[in-house]
Design a protein around this motif. Structure first.
Motif: not given
Length: 244
Positions: A108-121, A151-152
């Motif tokens: 969050x401190x980066x304040x991204x324009x886009x986040x590509x999320x991958x998690x759960x495995x 943010x996208x």
């Protein structure tokens, strides 16, 4: 007496040589599977999170960020996505609860324009319920939107696994099953539709005819080879172009 001592010495030497050979074989196998990540993948998660926090102080806001676990950490973004400026914030072994805990300092401190999320495995590997995993992911993505409304958010489906990989001591599938992955991905589809996030069905690009992670895409049944990362990059890049 001397013959007895010599036999003991000979036996000890043989034992130590055998152990050394086993260690070399095991280490070589892990290096073949993970390359230079052989050691970094077992590093302390907390230390990595702190290191990312320090690095963030020198990063311009508004970048594309890949956020996830070891599969994300092992993705060399400069190699697979050379035309984009991407920040990698994956940590080996991380769960969705861990990602939620480090979210503020690492992302969050980066304040991204886009986040590509991958998690759960990794949650599946710890027998966490699908409902709890999906709830954690929803909390992560909501927190991102609350902090960065423009943010996208791009959510990758959880990748398939392959429990048939040999040698067995390299296999990292453990309690993970593709049935559980499919159920989690269905929950992610529903979440993305309800919240307006972009869902990318990366799962379908990675499976073989039997529904397992393609053998040429993995060496341990869980993590990906370069060939797999290059294939996935072609799937994900168009979404990154849309974000620019």
């Amino acid at each position: 007496m001397k013959k007895y001592v010599k036999r003991i010495i000979h036996s000890m030497v043989t034992l130590y040589v055998g152990i050394a050979i086993i260690l070399v074989v095991v280490f070589s196998s892990y290096y073949y599977a993970y390359g230079h990540y052989t050691t970094t993948l077992i590093a302390d998660k907390g230390e990595k999170a702190v290191a990312y926090t320090r690095l963030n102080k020198n990063i311009e806001k508004g970048e594309i960020v890949f956020y996830g676990d070891s599969i994300t950490e092992m993705c060399d973004v400069s190699l697979y996505y050379p035309e984009f400026e991407i920040i990698n914030r994956g940590i080996s072994g991380d769960t969705t609860s861990g990602m939620l805990e480090r979210l503020q300092d690492n992302l969050l401190d980066i304040e991204p324009s886009t986040v590509v999320f991958l998690g759960g495995t990794n949650d599946i590997g710890k027998n966490v319920s699908i409902e709890e995993i999906a709830g954690n992911i929803e909390s992560i993505l909501k927190a991102i939107k609350d902090r960065c409304p423009n943010c996208r958010i791009i959510v990758q489906s959880v990748y398939p696994v392959n429990k048939n990989i040999r040698p067995r001591y390299l296999n990292q599938v453990n309690a993970r099953t593709n049935d559980a992955v499919i159920k989690l991905n269905a929950a992610l589809v529903e979440l993305c539709q309800r919240r307006g996030y972009t869902y990318v069905n990366t799962y379908s690009y990675l499976i073989d005819d039997e529904g397992n992670l393609k053998s040429e895409y993995t060496r341990d049944g869980l993590h990906l080879t370069r060939k797999a990362y290059f294939a996935l990059a072609e799937v994900i890049k168009p979404y990154l172009v849309e974000s620019e």
